[in-house]
Design an enzyme around this catalytic site. Structure first.
Site, PDB file in Angstrom:
ATOM      1  CB  SER A 124      -0.938  -0.004   1.211  1.00  0.00           C
ATOM      2  OG  SER A 124      -0.213  -0.194   2.410  1.00  0.00           O
ATOM      3  CG  HIS A 145      -3.025  -0.816  -2.763  1.00  0.00           C
ATOM      4  ND1 HIS A 145      -3.225   0.514  -2.459  1.00  0.00           N
ATOM      5  CD2 HIS A 145      -3.249  -1.503  -1.603  1.00  0.00           C
ATOM      6  CE1 HIS A 145      -3.542   0.624  -1.184  1.00  0.00           C
ATOM      7  NE2 HIS A 145      -3.568  -0.580  -0.646  1.00  0.00           N
ATOM      8  CD  GLU A 157      -3.809   3.379  -5.034  1.00  0.00           C
ATOM      9  OE1 GLU A 157      -3.672   4.600  -5.183  1.00  0.00           O
ATOM     10  OE2 GLU A 157      -3.336   2.750  -4.076  1.00  0.00           O
ATOM     11  CG  ASN A 195      -2.422   4.036   2.099  1.00  0.00           C
ATOM     12  OD1 ASN A 195      -3.365   4.204   2.857  1.00  0.00           O
ATOM     13  ND2 ASN A 195      -2.122   2.847   1.599  1.00  0.00           N
TER      14      ASN A 195
END
Length: 287
Positions: A124, A145, A157, A195
């Site tokens: 991540s 991800h 992702e 993130n």
């Protein structure tokens, strides 16, 4: 040359925790043979029990035919032997968010997998480019991800490293669609998009609690009622795992060299105390 998505029949998943078991679930549900690998039998047993439960929930909600539960489970073959993944056309690593752990797995899988196999990571936040450099197949390394809970969340992702080939990207994008997911292309940068934006929010929410601005409940209510978020940032942090949040913040701080990503001392203390969120029974809330 990377495998085309249509040539992938067997998938290796390294790591049978929350994310790895969810990834195994969606691949098996979508008709792929899955080799699920971990270091202890108890982790594999727990993962298979969770997958069975979650498949049952999907069937109860009408999202999966009842007679598809057992065939989906039979497609998952648990193993303690990483060498068994030599049969995989595609492998994805879903271990803890530590570079050293992932790098060791990547070096190992690079020596085990066939030359044409694609190697993905569910990281991540960690650099795809850096992980790819641990292998002799950097063009066939990519970030994939997934989001928790994997069977429910639509987003993947798809993260291109500096050396990731167009063929690898196209194959993984197509693979994501076959899993019923929506792939979003992202280039390699610490934290990617998700993130890089989410963790500073969680971190600031923790600072607000530490500084006595508001209680965790009040912080979360502000975001649920004022920003229409389905859950507040501190509830989400507990769901993700406070240790994971701190690890990601440290990756962001190191990657960007910016003190704004410094983990809130309250988060660090909670992790040191073993208060990791839902998985430990206590975080910002008690479970």
């Amino acid at each position: 040359m990377a495998q085309l998505a249509g040539q992938i029949g067997t998938v290796g998943v390294v790591g049978a925790g929350t994310m790895g078991s969810g990834i195994a679930h969606v691949f098996a549900r979508s008709g792929f043979r899955v080799l699920l690998c971990d270091v202890e039998q108890r982790f594999l047993d727990r993962a298979l029990g969770g997958i069975r439960t979650n498949l049952g929930r999907e069937a109860a909600k009408g999202k999966l035919a009842e007679d598809e539960i057992e065939p989906s489970l039979r497609r998952i073959e648990p193993t303690l032997n990483r060498d068994a993944l030599a049969q995989a056309d595609f492998a994805i690593e879903a271990a803890s968010e530590r570079y050293e752990v992932k790098a060791e797995i990547f070096r190992s899988l690079d020596s085990i997998l066939a030359a044409e196999a694609t190697l993905a990571t569910n990281t991540s936040s960690i650099s795809i480019t850096r992980l790819a450099a641990e292998t002799k197949r950097p063009a066939q390394v990519i970030g994939m991800h997934f989001f928790n809970p994997v069977p429910v969340m639509a987003l993947v992702e798809v993260v291109r490293g500096l050396a990731t080939s167009d063929e690898t990207f196209k194959a993984v994008r197509e693979l994501s669609i076959k899993l019923g997911k929506t792939p979003v292309e992202v280039n390699d940068a610490p934290g990617f998009v998700s993130n890089r934006v989410l963790m500073p929010l969680i971190n600031e929410a923790a600072f607000a609690v530490m500084e006595g601005v508001a209680t965790p409940e009040a912080v979360d209510q502000v975001f649920k009622l004022g920003m229409n978020h389905p859950m507040g940032p501190l509830t989400l942090a507990d769901f993700i795992g406070l240790d994971v949040c701190v690890d990601i913040l440290r990756v962001l701080q190191e990657g960007y060299g910016d003190p704004k990503y410094r983990p809130c001392p309250l988060l660090v203390r909670m992790v040191d105390a073993g208060w990791l969120g839902r998985k430990s029974g206590r975080g910002f809330y008690t479970y």
